[in-house]
Design an enzyme around this catalytic site. Structure first.
Site, PDB file in Angstrom:
ATOM      1  N   SER A  47       9.354   5.327  -3.610  1.00 33.87           N
ATOM      2  CA  SER A  47       9.198   4.405  -2.495  1.00 33.87           C
ATOM      3  C   SER A  47       8.141   4.973  -1.560  1.00 33.87           C
ATOM      4  O   SER A  47       8.048   6.194  -1.390  1.00 33.87           O
ATOM      5  CB  SER A  47      10.532   4.286  -1.744  1.00 33.87           C
ATOM      6  OG  SER A  47      10.322   3.725  -0.464  1.00 33.87           O
ATOM      7  N   GLY A  50       0.801  -1.225   0.000  1.00 31.87           N
ATOM      8  CA  GLY A  50       0.000   0.000   0.000  1.00 31.87           C
ATOM      9  C   GLY A  50       0.829   1.268   0.000  1.00 31.87           C
ATOM     10  O   GLY A  50       2.016   1.233  -0.325  1.00 31.87           O
ATOM     11  N   HIS A  89       4.258   1.428  -8.087  1.00 30.54           N
ATOM     12  CA  HIS A  89       3.235   0.377  -7.983  1.00 30.54           C
ATOM     13  C   HIS A  89       2.281   0.445  -9.181  1.00 30.54           C
ATOM     14  O   HIS A  89       1.922  -0.594  -9.757  1.00 30.54           O
ATOM     15  CB  HIS A  89       2.386   0.565  -6.722  1.00 30.54           C
ATOM     16  CG  HIS A  89       3.135   0.481  -5.427  1.00 30.54           C
ATOM     17  ND1 HIS A  89       3.307   1.560  -4.594  1.00 30.54           N
ATOM     18  CD2 HIS A  89       3.744  -0.572  -4.806  1.00 30.54           C
ATOM     19  CE1 HIS A  89       3.972   1.186  -3.510  1.00 30.54           C
ATOM     20  NE2 HIS A  89       4.261  -0.096  -3.612  1.00 30.54           N
ATOM     21  N   ARG A 138       8.251   4.893   1.450  1.00 29.29           N
ATOM     22  CA  ARG A 138       8.977   5.526   2.565  1.00 29.29           C
ATOM     23  C   ARG A 138       9.393   6.961   2.249  1.00 29.29           C
ATOM     24  O   ARG A 138       9.671   7.737   3.158  1.00 29.29           O
ATOM     25  CB  ARG A 138      10.198   4.691   2.948  1.00 29.29           C
ATOM     26  CG  ARG A 138       9.832   3.371   3.615  1.00 29.29           C
ATOM     27  CD  ARG A 138      11.078   2.669   4.155  1.00 29.29           C
ATOM     28  NE  ARG A 138      10.749   1.557   5.021  1.00 29.29           N
ATOM     29  CZ  ARG A 138      10.508   0.319   4.619  1.00 29.29           C
ATOM     30  NH1 ARG A 138      10.562   0.035   3.326  1.00 29.29           N
ATOM     31  NH2 ARG A 138      10.208  -0.630   5.484  1.00 29.29           N
TER      32      ARG A 138
HETATM   33  P1  AMP Z   1       6.005  -2.558  -1.625  1.00 26.18           P
HETATM   34  O1  AMP Z   1       4.641  -1.958  -1.503  1.00 26.18           O
HETATM   35  O2  AMP Z   1       7.106  -1.610  -1.272  1.00 26.18           O
HETATM   36  O3  AMP Z   1       6.122  -3.897  -0.970  1.00 26.18           O
HETATM   37  O4  AMP Z   1       6.204  -2.827  -3.173  1.00 26.18           O
HETATM   38  C1  AMP Z   1       5.309  -3.610  -3.912  1.00 26.18           C
HETATM   39  C2  AMP Z   1       5.917  -3.880  -5.271  1.00 26.18           C
HETATM   40  O5  AMP Z   1       6.171  -2.648  -5.936  1.00 26.18           O
HETATM   41  C3  AMP Z   1       7.265  -4.610  -5.182  1.00 26.18           C
HETATM   42  O6  AMP Z   1       7.333  -5.580  -6.206  1.00 26.18           O
HETATM   43  C4  AMP Z   1       8.245  -3.503  -5.382  1.00 26.18           C
HETATM   44  O7  AMP Z   1       9.480  -3.946  -5.922  1.00 26.18           O
HETATM   45  C5  AMP Z   1       7.498  -2.628  -6.378  1.00 26.18           C
HETATM   46  N1  AMP Z   1       8.030  -1.272  -6.363  1.00 26.18           N
HETATM   47  C6  AMP Z   1       8.229  -0.482  -5.274  1.00 26.18           C
HETATM   48  N2  AMP Z   1       8.779   0.697  -5.649  1.00 26.18           N
HETATM   49  C7  AMP Z   1       8.948   0.636  -6.993  1.00 26.18           C
HETATM   50  C8  AMP Z   1       9.481   1.526  -7.977  1.00 26.18           C
HETATM   51  N3  AMP Z   1       9.958   2.717  -7.642  1.00 26.18           N
HETATM   52  N4  AMP Z   1       9.475   1.133  -9.264  1.00 26.18           N
HETATM   53  C9  AMP Z   1       8.992  -0.092  -9.616  1.00 26.18           C
HETATM   54  N5  AMP Z   1       8.475  -0.974  -8.741  1.00 26.18           N
HETATM   55  C10 AMP Z   1       8.456  -0.626  -7.448  1.00 26.18           C
END
Ligand code: AMP
Length: 306
Positions: free
Chosen positions: A194, A33, A39, A196
């Site tokens: 990100s 999320g 995403h 974060r």
């Molecule tokens: P997360 O919500 O951080 O667990 O990320 C969910 C998915 O989105 C994971 O497969 C991450 O690698 C991908 N993701 C997160 N940030 C990016 C980004 N800047 N570019 C591409 N994919 C991303």
């Protein structure tokens, strides 16, 4: 198809089963999320390639080694739902740990060790060394999500490089789904998107650019012909050690074809540069496959690159 949102696991599982029984191909994007353009790029790719697209939004406690980080992780499910509907997602769902693992909790409310899934050898070193238990948590939830959703294709980001190796291993062991690793989405200045980043001030965002700049410098050296592992690793770490506002955790290179926990030495045939650093209140990671740009990768087996 209209947008559906479920707040628990069982109806989502049923929805996915029904879609598969209708012969539809199912694209799946697991997330935690606080969705951003990174995403959404995964969702759009799934919408392009699959009949239906399912997104999970679950802040997985199993993969957090720091309870404070788990507590402060940004959450905004209503805004996530709006963004997903707009991107063409068909089903968004969330759940709780006991819903995902109904038969695996002991009387103390802890997940039984038998329910944990091994992340395989790619969990060794770098993120695996810095974040104890993180990749076991990732492998366990990804394996379970694959069981719940039974996706045809699953979409992950290159941004989490080491995680992508573990996901491919989990999928290869099960024999499905096809794993699609998508390029890292960045701001115009180069900062990897990100969830974060939301917690960074303007000044910290500027400091955080040191990560992508160091990766770009290392990439430039590679393109000039440098292949020596130590020289590439030094070119990556030097500017980060000196960067204001950046507390470096690691700056390392690895063979992009074969993960090792140790630093490689001598000439490299293929190379991924990886960095992790604390900037202000958050820990950021980024990486670049040198000389390759932001390529996409589709994988049926652990470790294969296309
Ligand atoms: P997360 O919500 O951080 O667990 O990320 C969910 C998915 O989105 C994971 O497969 C991450 O690698 C991908 N993701 C997160 N940030 C990016 C980004 N800047 N570019 C591409 N994919 C991303």
């Amino acid at each position: 198809m209209s947008f559906t949102r479920y707040g628990s696991v069982a109806p989502a599982e049923e929805w996915c089963r029904a879609a598969l029984e209708e012969g539809k191909t199912l694209g799946f994007v697991p997330t935690m999320g606080a969705l951003h353009e990174g995403h959404i790029a995964l969702v759009e790719r799934s919408v392009e390639e699959c009949d239906v697209t399912v997104v999970s939004v679950f802040v997985n406690p199993l993969q957090f080694d720091d309870p404070g980080d788990l507590e402060r992780y940004p959450r905004d499910e209503d805004s996530d739902a709006r963004a997903l509907e707009e991107a063409g997602c068909d089903l968004m769902f969330t759940g709780t740990l006991p819903e995902f693992f109904p038969r695996s909790f002991d009387e103390m409310g802890s997940l039984e060790p038998g329910a944990l899934v091994s992340p395989g050898p790619a969990a060794e070193g770098l993120e695996g060394a810095s974040r104890s238990g993180h990749f076991v948590g990732v492998a366990t939830i990804v394996h379970r999500l694959f069981e719940v959703v039974s996706p045809t294709r699953a979409y992950f980001g290159r941004k989490d490089y080491q995680q992508s190796l573990i996901v491919k291993e989990v999928a290869a062991r099960r024999g499905s789904p096809l794993v699609v690793i998508c390029p890292t989405v960045r701001t115009a200045e180069g900062l990897a998107r990100s969830s974060r980043n939301e917690r960074l001030s303007e000044a910290e965002r500027t400091d955080a650019l040191a990560l992508s700049e160091a990766l770009a410098a290392c990439d430039a050296l590679w393109r000039e012909g440098e292949r020596d592992a130590e020289a590439l690793s030094r070119a990556l770490s030097r500017p980060l050690e000196a960067a204001p506002g950046v507390q470096l955790d690691y700056a390392a290179v690895r063979d992009a074809e074969r993960w090792t926990s140790e630093d490689p030495s001598g000439p490299m045939g293929s190379c991924v540069a990886l960095v992790a650093a604390r900037v202000g209140p958050v820990r950021l990671i980024d990486n670049l496959v040198l000389g390759e740009g932001e390529a996409c990768e589709i994988s049926l087996g652990a470790g294969s690159r296309a």
